[in-house]
Design a protein around this motif. Structure first.
Motif, PDB file in Angstrom:
ATOM      1  N   ILE A  17      -5.441   2.499   2.833  1.00 30.63           N
ATOM      2  CA  ILE A  17      -5.744   0.954   2.075  1.00 30.63           C
ATOM      3  C   ILE A  17      -5.644   0.748   1.122  1.00 30.63           C
ATOM      4  CG2 ILE A  17      -6.510  -1.481   3.498  1.00 30.63           C
ATOM      5  CD1 ILE A  17      -6.375  -0.420   6.161  1.00 30.63           C
ATOM      6  N   GLY A  18      -5.243  -0.771   0.528  1.00 29.60           N
ATOM      7  CA  GLY A  18      -5.790  -0.856  -1.002  1.00 29.60           C
ATOM      8  C   GLY A  18      -6.452  -1.840  -0.868  1.00 29.60           C
ATOM      9  N   SER A  30       0.063  -4.589   4.520  1.00 33.60           N
ATOM     10  CA  SER A  30      -0.762  -3.413   4.342  1.00 33.60           C
ATOM     11  C   SER A  30       0.900  -2.425   4.881  1.00 33.60           C
ATOM     12  CB  SER A  30      -1.247  -2.693   4.883  1.00 33.60           C
ATOM     13  OG  SER A  30      -1.827  -1.245   4.856  1.00 33.60           O
ATOM     14  N   TYR A  31       0.937  -0.912   4.722  1.00 33.92           N
ATOM     15  CA  TYR A  31       1.680   0.310   5.281  1.00 33.92           C
ATOM     16  C   TYR A  31       2.775   0.047   6.047  1.00 33.92           C
ATOM     17  CZ  TYR A  31       3.837   4.490   4.482  1.00 33.92           C
ATOM     18  OH  TYR A  31       5.113   5.127   3.678  1.00 33.92           O
ATOM     19  N   ASP A  64       0.673  -1.358   0.096  1.00 30.55           N
ATOM     20  CA  ASP A  64       0.183   0.220  -0.129  1.00 30.55           C
ATOM     21  C   ASP A  64       1.088   1.318   0.004  1.00 30.55           C
ATOM     22  OD1 ASP A  64      -2.375  -1.948  -0.113  1.00 30.55           O
ATOM     23  OD2 ASP A  64      -2.689  -1.545   1.927  1.00 30.55           O
ATOM     24  N   SER A 103      -7.179   2.558  -5.225  1.00 30.36           N
ATOM     25  CA  SER A 103      -8.005   2.431  -2.727  1.00 30.36           C
ATOM     26  C   SER A 103      -9.355   3.026  -3.381  1.00 30.36           C
ATOM     27  CB  SER A 103      -7.482   2.426  -2.570  1.00 30.36           C
ATOM     28  OG  SER A 103      -6.036   2.176  -2.482  1.00 30.36           O
ATOM     29  N   SER A 137      -9.440   2.905   6.198  1.00 25.67           N
ATOM     30  CA  SER A 137     -10.070   2.129   4.680  1.00 25.67           C
ATOM     31  C   SER A 137     -11.086   2.939   3.561  1.00 25.67           C
ATOM     32  CB  SER A 137     -10.170   0.722   4.766  1.00 25.67           C
ATOM     33  OG  SER A 137     -10.901   0.352   5.842  1.00 25.67           O
TER      34      SER A 137
END
Length: 285
Positions: free
Chosen positions: A264-265, A124-125, A12, A45, A237
Motif C-alpha cells: 500500500i502506498g 489502492s490496488y 498503488d 512506500s 502496509s
C-alpha cells in the motif's frame, strides 16, 4: 487506435508494472507538516512508512490539480497521436477530489481527445488491479468498449476487506473516537473494513485478534467464490512477510487463476497506518 490507461498514484501499481504496460499515473501529494512529497515519485512506500513511524506529525494528502491531469492528457495525445483513446480509472470520488480534477481537466482541453473518466469507487490496488488488467487487454488488441465492459464487471463484482492492525491512525484521522481506540487496543480488537457500493470506507466486522479476523475474511470470500477460479490481490502496509504467508494460504484454499502481492502506498497508508492487510478477490472469467 491506441488505448492508454491513466490512473492516479493511489492505485498503488508498482512502477515497473506501470512502465511495462504503458499505464500513466498522476501523483497525489503527501504532506508532513511543511514538507511536500509526490506519491511514488519523490517518496516511496518504504520511505513513507519509515517516516510515519518516526514522525510526531500526522501526514495529510491532497489530490492532483486539474492542470496536472490536463498536462498528462496532452502528453499522451502528443505521444500517441490524435486517434488515441484514454481510459482514466480514478480513486473513489467518495474518498478524494481526484476524480473531479480529472473531469475538470477533460473539459479544459481544446484538443478533441477521446477521454473516458471512471469513478472506480475503489482505492489502492483494488482499482490498481483493474488498471493493470485493462492495460493488458489493450495490449491484446481488445476494443475500447470491450475494455469498458470488463472494467464495469470488475467494479460491480470485486470484493475487498482490510484488516487494520492499529486503531491509532483511524483515531487521529477522526474515523473513530479516542475512547473507542483505547478500549479497542486494550481488547486487541481488529476492525475489518470494506468499501461500500458508493466507494466509502465502511465497517464490515470487528474481531479479537488478527488470526480470527483473517479467518472471518476468508470465510466471506469462500461464500463469494463458490469454488470457482478467482483473481486475488493481497495488499499490505509495511508487513511483506505476513502478506506473503496470507497469499500462500489463499492459494491453498482457493482456485487462484491470477494473484498479486502489493504494498500500500503513502496516500492510503496515511489513513490506515502500518500493519494493515488487505485482500481483494474477483471471479476470473
Amino acid at each position: 487506435m491506441p488505448i492508454v490507461i491513466l490512473t492516479d498514484s493511489a492505485s498503488d501499481i508498482d512502477a515497473s508494472v506501470r512502465q511495462s504496460l504503458g499505464i500513466v499515473a498522476v501523483p497525489l501529494k503527501v504532506m508532513f507538516g511543511s514538507e511536500t512529497y509526490l506519491d511514488g515519485v519523490t517518496i516511496t512506500s518504504t520511505a513513507f512508512f519509515d517516516k510515519l513511524k518516526q514522525s510526531s506529525v500526522l501526514p495529510t494528502t491532497s489530490q492532483p490539480s486539474p492542470l496536472e491531469f490536463a498536462e498528462a492528457y496532452k502528453a499522451i495525445y502528443e505521444e500517441h497521436g490524435k486517434d488515441v483513446q484514454i481510459i482514466a480509472i480514478m480513486l473513489s470520488a467518495s474518498l478524494s477530489g481526484t476524480y473531479q480534477s480529472a473531469m475538470i481537466a477533460k473539459s479544459m482541453l481544446e484538443e478533441s481527445i477521446d477521454i473516458t473518466v471512471i469513478d472506480s469507487r475503489k482505492a489502492s490496488y483494488v482499482h490498481g488491479m483493474i488498471c493493470v488488467d485493462a492495460a493488458k487487454a489493450a495490449k491484446e488488441g481488445k476494443s475500447k468498449q470491450q475494455i469498458l465492459d470488463m472494467i464495469d464487471r470488475y467494479l460491480d463484482e470485486v470484493q475487498v476487506y482490510f484488516i487494520v492492525d492499529t486503531l491509532e491512525f483511524l483515531q487521529k484521522g477522526g474515523r473513530i473516537g479516542r475512547a473507542a481506540a483505547v478500549i479497542g487496543s486494550l481488547l486487541n480488537i481488529k476492525p475489518i473494513l470494506t468499501l461500500d457500493p458508493a466507494g466509502y470506507v465502511s465497517a464490515f466486522d470487528k474481531v479479537r485478534g488478527t488470526k480470527k479476523a483473517l479467518n472471518r475474511v476468508l470465510e466471506t470470500f469462500q461464500e463469494y467464490a463458490q469454488g470457482k477460479p478467482v483473481k486475488v490481490g493481497v495488499l499490505h502496509s509495511s508487513v511483506p512477510d505476513q502478506a506473503a504467508e496470507i497469499l500462500e494460504r489463499i492459494k491453498q484454499e482457493f482456485q487462484v487463476a491470477d494473484f498479486h502481492l502489493e504494498e500500500i502506498g503513502p496516500v492510503i497508508g496515511t489513513h490506515a497506518g502500518p500493519g494493515l492487510i488487505g485482500v481483494l478477490m474477483v471471479r476470473a472469467e
